[in-house]
Design a protein around this motif. Structure first.
Motif, PDB file in Angstrom:
ATOM      1  N   VAL A 116       0.870  -1.176   0.000  1.00  0.00           N
ATOM      2  CA  VAL A 116       0.000   0.000   0.000  1.00  0.00           C
ATOM      3  C   VAL A 116       0.909   1.229   0.000  1.00  0.00           C
ATOM      4  CG1 VAL A 116      -1.816   1.296   1.183  1.00  0.00           C
ATOM      5  CG2 VAL A 116      -1.812  -1.211   1.258  1.00  0.00           C
TER       6      VAL A 116
ATOM      7  N   HIS B 200       0.944   5.278   0.182  1.00  0.00           N
ATOM      8  CA  HIS B 200       0.159   6.431   0.599  1.00  0.00           C
ATOM      9  C   HIS B 200       0.788   7.696   0.006  1.00  0.00           C
ATOM     10  CE1 HIS B 200      -1.993   3.954   3.538  1.00  0.00           C
ATOM     11  NE2 HIS B 200      -0.817   3.371   3.737  1.00  0.00           N
TER      12      HIS B 200
ATOM     13  N   ALA C  14      -4.380   6.303  -1.228  1.00  0.00           N
ATOM     14  CA  ALA C  14      -3.761   4.985  -1.105  1.00  0.00           C
ATOM     15  C   ALA C  14      -3.824   4.255  -2.442  1.00  0.00           C
ATOM     16  CB  ALA C  14      -4.475   4.168  -0.031  1.00  0.00           C
TER      17      ALA C  14
ATOM     18  N   GLU D 163      -2.999   0.551  -4.009  1.00  0.00           N
ATOM     19  CA  GLU D 163      -2.836  -0.801  -3.478  1.00  0.00           C
ATOM     20  C   GLU D 163      -2.341  -1.774  -4.527  1.00  0.00           C
ATOM     21  OE1 GLU D 163      -6.367  -1.997  -1.405  1.00  0.00           O
ATOM     22  OE2 GLU D 163      -6.440  -0.123  -0.270  1.00  0.00           O
TER      23      GLU D 163
ATOM     24  N   GLU E 216       4.547  -1.265   2.787  1.00  0.00           N
ATOM     25  CA  GLU E 216       3.863   0.025   2.882  1.00  0.00           C
ATOM     26  C   GLU E 216       4.866   1.145   2.609  1.00  0.00           C
ATOM     27  OE1 GLU E 216       0.453   1.909   5.698  1.00  0.00           O
ATOM     28  OE2 GLU E 216       2.123   0.958   6.731  1.00  0.00           O
TER      29      GLU E 216
END
Length: 133
Positions: A34, A36, A46, A48, A115
């Motif tokens: 993910v 951001h 976001a 993904e 992330e």
């Protein structure tokens, strides 16, 4: 086979980015990554999965007319699975330019980036550069 450390994964990611080695760059991401993207612009929010991140990065290169660049400006800082990287990013096209500092924060788990959180020194200017959707 030994799982690479978060610092090693981040170093591979940054070196691939510097070389423009997209296959190696994308291989550093977990399938469920993910990303951001900060701000209030067409890329914010976001993103993904590897495909979503690939589409984001491709869109940024297209919007910047291929001029978007990221330079590491200091040492990586590692705290467990978190890797903070001080950066400077730039881009220019006929009607806009940006040049600012930021921090890229990677979360690395099981040898892959799961992330990405980005921080910009001047979010309003970054929004102007990327524009609205």
């Amino acid at each position: 086979m030994t799982t690479p450390t978060p610092a090693a994964v981040a170093a591979t990611y940054l070196e691939a980015l510097k070389r423009g080695d997209i296959p190696t760059l994308m291989a550093q991401f977990a399938d469920s990554v993910v990303w951001h993207q900060p701000g209030a612009n067409r890329f914010s929010g976001a993103h993904e999965g590897v495909m979503g991140v690939g589409e984001l990065l491709g869109g940024m290169m297209e919007a910047s007319h291929g001029s978007f660049q990221l330079e590491v400006t200091g040492p990586m800082m590692v705290n467990g699975e978190l890797v903070a990287i001080p950066v400077r990013f730039t881009g220019a096209r006929a009607d806009a330019a940006m040049d600012m500092d930021g921090i890229d924060l990677l979360t690395v788990r099981d040898g892959r980036i799961v992330e990405v959180r980005l921080f910009s020194a001047d979010g309003a200017s970054e929004d102007v550069f990327w524009g609205q959707a």
